[in-house]
Design a protein around this motif. Structure first.
Motif, PDB file in Angstrom:
ATOM      1  N   LEU A 173       0.965  -0.837   0.508  1.00  0.00           N
ATOM      2  CA  LEU A 173      -0.269   0.456   0.265  1.00  0.00           C
ATOM      3  C   LEU A 173       0.866   0.919  -0.064  1.00  0.00           C
ATOM      4  N   LEU A 174       2.157   1.250   0.938  1.00  0.00           N
ATOM      5  CA  LEU A 174       2.818   2.066  -0.193  1.00  0.00           C
ATOM      6  C   LEU A 174       3.281   2.490  -0.495  1.00  0.00           C
ATOM      7  N   ARG A 176       2.213   1.806  -3.411  1.00  0.00           N
ATOM      8  CA  ARG A 176       0.956   2.710  -4.527  1.00  0.00           C
ATOM      9  C   ARG A 176       1.176   3.995  -3.897  1.00  0.00           C
ATOM     10  N   SER A 177       0.876   3.940  -2.565  1.00  0.00           N
ATOM     11  CA  SER A 177       0.956   5.577  -2.350  1.00  0.00           C
ATOM     12  C   SER A 177       1.629   6.089  -2.716  1.00  0.00           C
ATOM     13  N   ALA A 178       3.192   5.710  -2.896  1.00  0.00           N
ATOM     14  CA  ALA A 178       4.662   6.599  -3.280  1.00  0.00           C
ATOM     15  C   ALA A 178       4.311   7.089  -5.125  1.00  0.00           C
ATOM     16  N   LEU A 179       3.964   6.026  -5.304  1.00  0.00           N
ATOM     17  CA  LEU A 179       4.096   5.808  -6.590  1.00  0.00           C
ATOM     18  C   LEU A 179       2.809   7.139  -7.950  1.00  0.00           C
ATOM     19  N   SER A 180       1.481   7.024  -6.749  1.00  0.00           N
ATOM     20  CA  SER A 180       0.339   7.951  -7.409  1.00  0.00           C
ATOM     21  C   SER A 180       0.672   9.210  -6.896  1.00  0.00           C
ATOM     22  N   LEU A 181       1.804   9.023  -6.019  1.00  0.00           N
ATOM     23  CA  LEU A 181       2.066  10.480  -5.639  1.00  0.00           C
ATOM     24  C   LEU A 181       2.800  10.920  -6.496  1.00  0.00           C
ATOM     25  N   GLY A 182       3.693  10.111  -7.356  1.00  0.00           N
ATOM     26  CA  GLY A 182       4.376  10.683  -8.819  1.00  0.00           C
ATOM     27  C   GLY A 182       5.517  10.130  -8.321  1.00  0.00           C
ATOM     28  N   ALA A 183       6.042   9.326  -7.830  1.00  0.00           N
ATOM     29  CA  ALA A 183       7.055   8.752  -7.463  1.00  0.00           C
ATOM     30  C   ALA A 183       7.510   7.558  -8.080  1.00  0.00           C
TER      31      ALA A 183
ATOM     32  N   PHE B  55      -3.813   1.135 -10.758  1.00  0.00           N
ATOM     33  CA  PHE B  55      -3.119   0.196  -9.683  1.00  0.00           C
ATOM     34  C   PHE B  55      -3.056  -0.882 -10.367  1.00  0.00           C
ATOM     35  N   GLN B  75       1.261  11.671 -10.291  1.00  0.00           N
ATOM     36  CA  GLN B  75       0.893  12.422  -9.961  1.00  0.00           C
ATOM     37  C   GLN B  75      -0.935  13.428 -10.191  1.00  0.00           C
ATOM     38  N   PHE B  81      -6.176   6.823   0.725  1.00  0.00           N
ATOM     39  CA  PHE B  81      -6.886   5.420   1.006  1.00  0.00           C
ATOM     40  C   PHE B  81      -7.201   5.195   2.057  1.00  0.00           C
ATOM     41  N   PHE B 102       8.663  14.807  -4.977  1.00  0.00           N
ATOM     42  CA  PHE B 102       8.967  13.959  -6.358  1.00  0.00           C
ATOM     43  C   PHE B 102       9.228  14.094  -7.445  1.00  0.00           C
ATOM     44  N   ASN B 150      -0.146  17.451  -3.961  1.00  0.00           N
ATOM     45  CA  ASN B 150       0.205  17.651  -5.952  1.00  0.00           C
ATOM     46  C   ASN B 150      -1.303  18.540  -6.546  1.00  0.00           C
TER      47      ASN B 150
END
Lengths: 284, 249
Positions: A173-174, A176-183, B55, B75, B81, B102, B150
């Protein structure tokens, strides 16, 4: 939007005076235990020296051991031995941890590396590293290289397992969370995977430190001319029991110092874990 | 343009066969719209949200945001969640500043942005605390602030208040509405609470066994009064759709 004032109660008051007094009580009783141990040892040694139940040479008292330390210091070799052991262990341990962490990340990330390395580790890993020392000595000579190799190897093998385990248990989940913050991949590694793998890596380091110390002592007992392990073997040849006790005690002290440094780094690194561990279940 | 979902299907392997989770889901939503996806657990609403987030990808069909195909997490689609998913090793402020960082913004700039959104969710006092020191409601507010920092085109929320107690839930709902009235970002909000959906949504998608059973636009003025006759009749309409489904299964 005036909500949540109740929720804003922070944990600012968690370090008040009653905690300090219990901490002080704890450390006091620990010190008494240690002092009591040495006092008892001294008394038994002295009584034995008086009545000669068995040969007093077999059981030197703490005072005798201190005397041996002074004697070695006068000869100018005490710190040479301590320093040899310290830097061998330091270099071997750090090298072992770094190599293990790098390999573990490759194993967890790259399928090819995993398939190549994991079976090898499974085959060679169960062999006690000390069994390999004579082979290392024949390959690399009696110098520092074979000793450092043994310590590094003995450290790296168990560390790989701890680190791989830590990486595999990262909460998806973490990620995913980072990816959707654009990491990007590197940012996911730096901000999520590394910080969540660090606690198990430190558990591994604490456990492995004992193995590294054994490796250091064994390496110094065979084909060495300095170090605390060498001091034990050399003193055995001349039946200097007090020197042997001294060397053993110094190994213990050295271990404690290394363990203390580790736990100091841990405390600095894992401030965020405050209030999330078993001891925090009930506070008084 | 907004979000366009066309004929999307998805199935997962289960036991020996494959279980369809979504079947021919089609809807559109405009920018600035607050969309609620309403349904029983297991109706596929979270799967739909995960696919919009990137996802998972659909077996069939298309999903586009402003004409661009969704291809992995991004982003421009912020996610909140249910389990908040805050990074326990970062302070509240660092968590919120993470998105801008980021994006390559400097540390100072990211912190400035984070402070702005921290103020928006009323949590300035908790800036330097770690997530483990916060209550459930506070964690969720940090989660919202983090996603908003973001400046996403769409805010995706997967039962964000599902783990909260009923009192906190209600205050959070009001706060979210305030924030949304202020920012007017498109929100896709997954919930199983009919009242929550009627309170919040411009558009309610009722999902039944992987299909959209009903696509209702809500035109009530905000803030909405739960005792207003139109509110009550909408609640009745929605519950009859959902309970009918329950009777069938």
């Amino acid at each position: 939007m005036t909500v949540g004032t109740n929720e804003k109660l922070s944990l600012k008051n968690s370090k008040t005076s009653p905690f300090l007094t219990t901490e002080r009580k704890d450390s006091l009783s620990r010190m008494i235990t240690i002092a009591g141990f040495f006092a008892l040892w001294q008394i038994i040694g002295m009584i034995n020296a008086h009545f000669e139940w068995f040969n007093p040479t077999f059981l030197p008292t703490p005072v005798d051991v201190l005397g041996a330390a002074l004697h070695l210091h006068d000869q100018g070799v005490l710190f040479t031995h301590i320093w040899s052991s310290t830097w061998r262990l330091g270099v071997g341990f750090i090298l072992g941890v770094v190599i293990a962490v790098v390999l573990a990340f490759l194993i967890a990330k790259v399928k090819f590396v995993q398939n190549a390395l994991e079976p090898l580790i499974n085959v060679i890993g169960p062999i006690p590293p000390f069994a390999l020392l004579p082979i290392f000595i024949i390959w690399m000579g009696v110098g520092e290289l074979s000793k450092l190799t043994l310590i590094t190897y003995a450290t790296a093998i168990p560390m790989i397992a701890y680190t791989v385990d830590g990486i595999r248990n990262v909460n998806p989940l973490l990620v995913r969370s980072a990816l959707s913050l654009g990491a990007n991949q590197w940012q996911v590694f730096k901000s999520v995977i590394l910080p969540s793998a660090l606690p198990p890596i430190f558990v591994g380091m604490r456990v492995t430190l004992a193995i590294s110390f054994s490796a250091m002592v064994v390496a110094e007992m065979i084909g060495a001319f300095s170090g605390l392990g060498y001091l034990i073997i050399d003193s055995r040849n001349f039946f200097q029991m007090d020197n042997m006790f001294l060397a053993a005690a110094l190994i213990g002290v050295l271990y404690s110092i290394f363990a203390l440094i580790l736990s100091f780094i841990e405390k600095r690194l894992f401030k965020w874990r405050q209030g999330t561990q078993m001891n925090d279940a009930i506070s008084k | 343009m907004g979000l366009v979902v066309t004929d999307v299907s998805k199935s997962f392997p289960s036991g020996h066969g494959i279980k369809p989770v979504l079947q021919n889901v089609t809807f559109e939503s405009k920018d600035n719209e607050f969309v609620c996806v309403l349904g029983h657990s297991g109706c596929g609403k979270s799967t739909l949200l995960n696919m919009i987030a990137g996802f998972a990808s659909p077996d069939d069909g298309f999903m586009t945001v402003n004409g661009e195909q969704i291809n992995g997490p991004d982003q421009e689609r912020g996610v909140v969640f249910q389990e908040h998913a805050l990074f326990p090793w970062y302070t509240v402020l660092e968590n919120i500043a993470l998105g801008p960082t980021f994006q390559g913004k400097s540390k100072e700039e990211s912190q400035q942005i984070a402070k702005k959104y921290l103020a928006l969710v009323n949590l300035e006092d908790a800036a330097n605390q770690y997530p483990s020191q916060l209550s459930g409601g506070m964690k969720q507010r940090v989660g919202i602030a983090r996603a908003l920092a973001n400046e996403p085109k769409i805010l995706l929320m997967d039962e964000p208040f599902g783990a909260l107690d009923i009192l906190t839930r209600e205050t959070m709902r009001k706060e979210l509405l305030n924030i949304w009235m202020h920012l007017r970002t498109m929100v896709v909000f997954v919930t199983h609470s009919i009242a929550e959906a009627v309170h919040l949504a411009d558009r309610i998608l009722v999902m039944k066994q992987g299909e959209i059973a009903s696509n209702i636009e809500v035109h009530l003025d905000r803030p909405r009064d739960a005792k207003h006759p139109q509110f009550l009749s909408l609640v009745d309409e929605l519950s009859s759709i959902l309970i009918e489904e329950k009777a069938r299964t």
